[in-house]
Enzyme design. Sequence first.
Site, PDB file in Angstrom:
ATOM      1  N   CYS A   1       3.560   8.628   1.048  1.00  0.00           N
ATOM      2  CA  CYS A   1       4.086   7.526   2.096  1.00  0.00           C
ATOM      3  C   CYS A   1       4.262   6.153   1.235  1.00  0.00           C
ATOM      4  O   CYS A   1       3.106   5.654   0.830  1.00  0.00           O
ATOM      5  CB  CYS A   1       3.198   7.517   3.243  1.00  0.00           C
ATOM      6  SG  CYS A   1       3.752   6.011   4.463  1.00  0.00           S
TER       7      CYS A   1
ATOM      8  N   GLU B   1       0.818  -1.284   0.053  1.00  0.00           N
ATOM      9  CA  GLU B   1      -0.160  -0.024   0.051  1.00  0.00           C
ATOM     10  C   GLU B   1       0.818   1.301  -0.163  1.00  0.00           C
ATOM     11  O   GLU B   1       1.971   1.079   0.483  1.00  0.00           O
ATOM     12  CB  GLU B   1      -0.762   0.127   1.231  1.00  0.00           C
ATOM     13  CG  GLU B   1      -1.975  -0.801   1.151  1.00  0.00           C
ATOM     14  CD  GLU B   1      -2.717  -1.013   2.473  1.00  0.00           C
ATOM     15  OE1 GLU B   1      -3.944  -1.445   2.391  1.00  0.00           O
ATOM     16  OE2 GLU B   1      -2.338  -0.556   3.439  1.00  0.00           O
TER      17      GLU B   1
ATOM     18  N   CYS C   1      -0.796   5.933   9.816  1.00  0.00           N
ATOM     19  CA  CYS C   1       0.633   5.239  10.252  1.00  0.00           C
ATOM     20  C   CYS C   1       0.563   3.861  11.137  1.00  0.00           C
ATOM     21  O   CYS C   1      -0.560   3.981  11.952  1.00  0.00           O
ATOM     22  CB  CYS C   1       1.376   5.932  11.362  1.00  0.00           C
ATOM     23  SG  CYS C   1       1.949   7.531  10.813  1.00  0.00           S
TER      24      CYS C   1
ATOM     25  N   CYS D   1       6.238  -7.232   6.631  1.00  0.00           N
ATOM     26  CA  CYS D   1       7.255  -6.448   7.251  1.00  0.00           C
ATOM     27  C   CYS D   1       8.025  -7.757   7.946  1.00  0.00           C
ATOM     28  O   CYS D   1       7.142  -8.385   8.915  1.00  0.00           O
ATOM     29  CB  CYS D   1       7.085  -5.326   7.986  1.00  0.00           C
ATOM     30  SG  CYS D   1       8.539  -4.543   9.083  1.00  0.00           S
TER      31      CYS D   1
ATOM     32  N   CYS E   1       7.114  -5.320  15.534  1.00  0.00           N
ATOM     33  CA  CYS E   1       6.770  -4.338  16.422  1.00  0.00           C
ATOM     34  C   CYS E   1       5.227  -4.568  16.906  1.00  0.00           C
ATOM     35  O   CYS E   1       4.370  -4.753  16.196  1.00  0.00           O
ATOM     36  CB  CYS E   1       6.641  -2.906  15.890  1.00  0.00           C
ATOM     37  SG  CYS E   1       8.622  -2.510  15.348  1.00  0.00           S
TER      38      CYS E   1
ATOM     39  N   CYS F   1       2.051  -2.302  15.525  1.00  0.00           N
ATOM     40  CA  CYS F   1       2.056  -1.943  14.270  1.00  0.00           C
ATOM     41  C   CYS F   1       1.228  -3.030  13.375  1.00  0.00           C
ATOM     42  O   CYS F   1       1.338  -4.375  13.433  1.00  0.00           O
ATOM     43  CB  CYS F   1       3.442  -1.706  13.412  1.00  0.00           C
ATOM     44  SG  CYS F   1       3.255  -1.296  11.555  1.00  0.00           S
TER      45      CYS F   1
HETATM   46  N1  SAH Z   1       9.803   0.032   9.625  1.00  0.00           N
HETATM   47  C1  SAH Z   1       9.947   1.643   9.582  1.00  0.00           C
HETATM   48  C2  SAH Z   1       9.125   2.335   8.575  1.00  0.00           C
HETATM   49  C3  SAH Z   1       7.770   2.159   8.665  1.00  0.00           C
HETATM   50  S1  SAH Z   1       7.323   3.713   9.285  1.00  0.00           S
HETATM   51  C4  SAH Z   1       9.743   2.361  10.874  1.00  0.00           C
HETATM   52  O1  SAH Z   1       9.315   1.538  11.679  1.00  0.00           O
HETATM   53  O2  SAH Z   1      10.437   3.479  11.075  1.00  0.00           O
HETATM   54  C5  SAH Z   1       5.790   3.428   9.989  1.00  0.00           C
HETATM   55  C6  SAH Z   1       5.457   4.599  11.447  1.00  0.00           C
HETATM   56  O3  SAH Z   1       4.344   4.347  11.884  1.00  0.00           O
HETATM   57  C7  SAH Z   1       6.487   4.084  12.437  1.00  0.00           C
HETATM   58  O4  SAH Z   1       7.164   5.033  13.178  1.00  0.00           O
HETATM   59  C8  SAH Z   1       5.749   3.181  13.394  1.00  0.00           C
HETATM   60  O5  SAH Z   1       6.304   3.117  14.675  1.00  0.00           O
HETATM   61  C9  SAH Z   1       4.523   3.949  13.281  1.00  0.00           C
HETATM   62  N2  SAH Z   1       3.333   3.277  13.643  1.00  0.00           N
HETATM   63  C10 SAH Z   1       3.126   2.075  13.540  1.00  0.00           C
HETATM   64  N3  SAH Z   1       1.875   1.601  14.123  1.00  0.00           N
HETATM   65  C11 SAH Z   1       1.443   2.421  14.457  1.00  0.00           C
HETATM   66  C12 SAH Z   1      -0.012   2.801  14.841  1.00  0.00           C
HETATM   67  N4  SAH Z   1      -0.746   1.779  15.430  1.00  0.00           N
HETATM   68  N5  SAH Z   1      -0.347   4.174  15.159  1.00  0.00           N
HETATM   69  C13 SAH Z   1       0.475   4.908  14.929  1.00  0.00           C
HETATM   70  N6  SAH Z   1       1.869   4.856  14.462  1.00  0.00           N
HETATM   71  C14 SAH Z   1       2.242   3.688  14.370  1.00  0.00           C
END
Ligand code: SAH
Length: 352
Positions: free
Chosen positions: A112, A91, A344, A119, A123, A126
């Site tokens: 974005c 996406e 995000c 992935c 985490c 996420c």
């Molecule tokens: N893997 C890389 C690139 C993805 S960025 C990284 O983690 O930086 C995606 C961003 O969205 C990251 O900062 C991640 O921590 C954030 N994110 C993930 N899940 C989220 C959520 N449920 N709500 C808000 N931000 C989130």
Amino acid sequence: MCCNHYQAMDLQLLEETLAAHDQPRFRARQVWAWTARGARSFEEMTDLPASLREALAGELPFSSLELRDEAHAGDGTVKALFATVDGRPLEAVLMRYREPSPLRTRQRRTICVSSQSGCPLTCTFCATGQMRFARNLTASEIVDQALHFRRLEGDAGQVTNCVFMGMGEPMLNLDNVLGACELLPDLGIGHRHTAISTVGWIPGIERLAEQEMPLRLALSLHAADEALRSELMPVNDRYPLADVIGACHAFYARKRRRVFVEYVMLAGVNDRYEQALALARLLAPARAGEQTIFKVNLIPYNPTDSPFEGSTRASIAAFRDVLLAHEIPVTIRLTRGRDIDAACGQLAARSP
Ligand code: SAH
């Protein structure tokens, strides 16, 4: 634009096809120039012989991605769901910022993009981490996400910024990410307006620091103490916080480019007063001359299937005030596209 751009990208197929038609080498450049300016088909490329346009249209897919779905949010955000040729989902999101700014000649439009389908990292908060990891995306597949929005917006609303904050960990696919970054300026997205976000994959941060391109670095931090960070982001066991912050300092020393710190606000988990203080301490000394090394972005948590809940607006504001009191620049991120699961951490393609 110069010729080695083509080697950076999987425009290889284009070159091969052109060679098979005994075409001069500059043809590839012509085709790419049209594509980067938002052409929708080979037919539009009017300085190519008509017979060649027809041949290309018959032999070459115009994009390495197939658009499967597109959702438009009330705030102007657009989320596109694509599939690769081998059926892998990914996406990308376009965010339009309506407020006209007197300092900008162009309105900001940020895309974005995803660097991987799924992935491999896990985490806990996420949504992408919950889906199956498929594979790295090629440079073409990354650029084609940007080209999709370039075509969607046309000349009137060119995309100005790019963040690698879609699916995947860009540092695990850095060759292709950098290959894509080399091409983005042809679409009007400068390196200074391109940010690569990482969980703190140190070898990647080090390589980015060695890059000539003045790309920006963003670090997903989310906790200022090792134990909590490991709980939220298992990758922290491999690359502990202290070392990651060290790598960011080295990046700054080398590039003189401020590092963005992302911090998702999770109620009762990482949003307490002491935790804000710990974050302020971790990022200090944040000053290098006039400029600070780190700038924090507090991210309101977007609901996923995880057990977490987002911090309240009041506790996000209180957290921000602690950082400000310690002279750490901080903003609270506007949440965009939440009604279409494009915010995000919400990018988890169901099977296309
Ligand atoms: N893997 C890389 C690139 C993805 S960025 C990284 O983690 O930086 C995606 C961003 O969205 C990251 O900062 C991640 O921590 C954030 N994110 C993930 N899940 C989220 C959520 N449920 N709500 C808000 N931000 C989130």
